[in-house]
Design a protein around this motif. Structure first.
Motif, PDB file in Angstrom:
ATOM      1  N   GLU A 149     -12.206  36.135 -54.748  1.00 48.27           N
ATOM      2  CA  GLU A 149     -13.272  35.417 -55.445  1.00 48.27           C
ATOM      3  C   GLU A 149     -13.209  35.658 -56.952  1.00 48.27           C
ATOM      4  N   SER A 160     -15.028  30.531 -57.518  1.00 49.12           N
ATOM      5  CA  SER A 160     -13.782  30.082 -56.910  1.00 49.12           C
ATOM      6  C   SER A 160     -13.305  31.120 -55.911  1.00 49.12           C
ATOM      7  N   CYS A 161     -12.588  30.659 -54.910  1.00 51.15           N
ATOM      8  CA  CYS A 161     -11.998  31.542 -53.907  1.00 51.15           C
ATOM      9  C   CYS A 161     -10.588  31.031 -53.625  1.00 51.15           C
ATOM     10  N   VAL A 162      -9.610  31.841 -53.964  1.00 52.89           N
ATOM     11  CA  VAL A 162      -8.218  31.512 -53.668  1.00 52.89           C
ATOM     12  C   VAL A 162      -7.809  32.254 -52.414  1.00 52.89           C
ATOM     13  N   ARG A 185     -13.477  21.904 -51.775  1.00 50.97           N
ATOM     14  CA  ARG A 185     -12.212  22.607 -51.575  1.00 50.97           C
ATOM     15  C   ARG A 185     -11.052  21.737 -51.989  1.00 50.97           C
ATOM     16  N   ARG A 241      -4.331  23.487 -53.346  1.00 49.66           N
ATOM     17  CA  ARG A 241      -4.351  24.682 -54.188  1.00 49.66           C
ATOM     18  C   ARG A 241      -4.878  25.897 -53.446  1.00 49.66           C
ATOM     19  N   SER A 242      -5.168  25.722 -52.146  1.00 48.30           N
ATOM     20  CA  SER A 242      -5.707  26.824 -51.327  1.00 48.30           C
ATOM     21  C   SER A 242      -6.927  27.453 -51.999  1.00 48.30           C
ATOM     22  N   THR A 243      -7.775  26.623 -52.534  1.00 51.48           N
ATOM     23  CA  THR A 243      -8.919  27.089 -53.307  1.00 51.48           C
ATOM     24  C   THR A 243     -10.195  26.410 -52.832  1.00 51.48           C
ATOM     25  N   TYR A 248     -14.489  26.182 -53.730  1.00 51.12           N
ATOM     26  CA  TYR A 248     -15.419  26.348 -54.834  1.00 51.12           C
ATOM     27  C   TYR A 248     -16.858  26.358 -54.323  1.00 51.12           C
ATOM     28  N   CYS A 291     -16.482  35.333 -50.181  1.00 58.88           N
ATOM     29  CA  CYS A 291     -15.775  34.206 -49.569  1.00 58.88           C
ATOM     30  C   CYS A 291     -15.256  34.678 -48.219  1.00 58.88           C
TER      31      CYS A 291
END
Length: 128
Positions: A6, A21-23, A72, A76-78, A80, A96
């Motif tokens: 996060e 954001s969460c990758v 999402r 980008r594997s992200t 929000y 996350c």
């Protein structure tokens, strides 16, 4: 190795906005629902929001409905969490989490037992 990282937390005044954001890594993001939980000092952990694997549907806690929005970008594997009209009671550590399912329309999808992997959290403080 499965990871959820996060970012985006911070200090904001009441009425302000933040975007978390969460990758994610170590798994195929498009196969899993993703959620956000939060925990304030001295309070129980609370499920905030969930977004389905495809991004086609979301679920939000009553306490944030109309103010928080998840989105999402699977390429980008992200994931929000857009937080608007923030209140002091939104203060806490935001986590996350990876869902055990693809959908957010299941019963109790904001319950912690619907999730299996957690990030380390990011602090959000709403104060004047």
């Amino acid at each position: 190795q499965i990871q959820l990282v996060e970012s985006g937390g911070g200090l904001v005044q009441p009425g302000g906005s933040l975007r978390l954001s969460c990758v994610v890594s170590g798994f195929t993001a498009e196969n899993y629902a993703i959620g956000w939980f939060r925990q304030a000092p001295g309070k129980e952990r609370e499920g905030v929001s969930c977004i389905a694997a495809t991004g086609a549907s979301t679920a939000e806690a009553d306490s944030v409905k109309g103010r928080f929005t998840m989105s999402r970008d699977n390429a980008r594997s992200t994931v929000y969490l857009q937080m608007n009209s923030l209140k002091p009671e939104d203060t806490g550590v935001y986590y996350c989490v990876r869902g055990k399912f693809r959908s957010c329309l299941l019963t109790n999808m904001l319950s912690a037992d619907r999730y299996d992997y957690w990030g380390q959290g990011t602090q959000v403080t709403v104060s004047s």
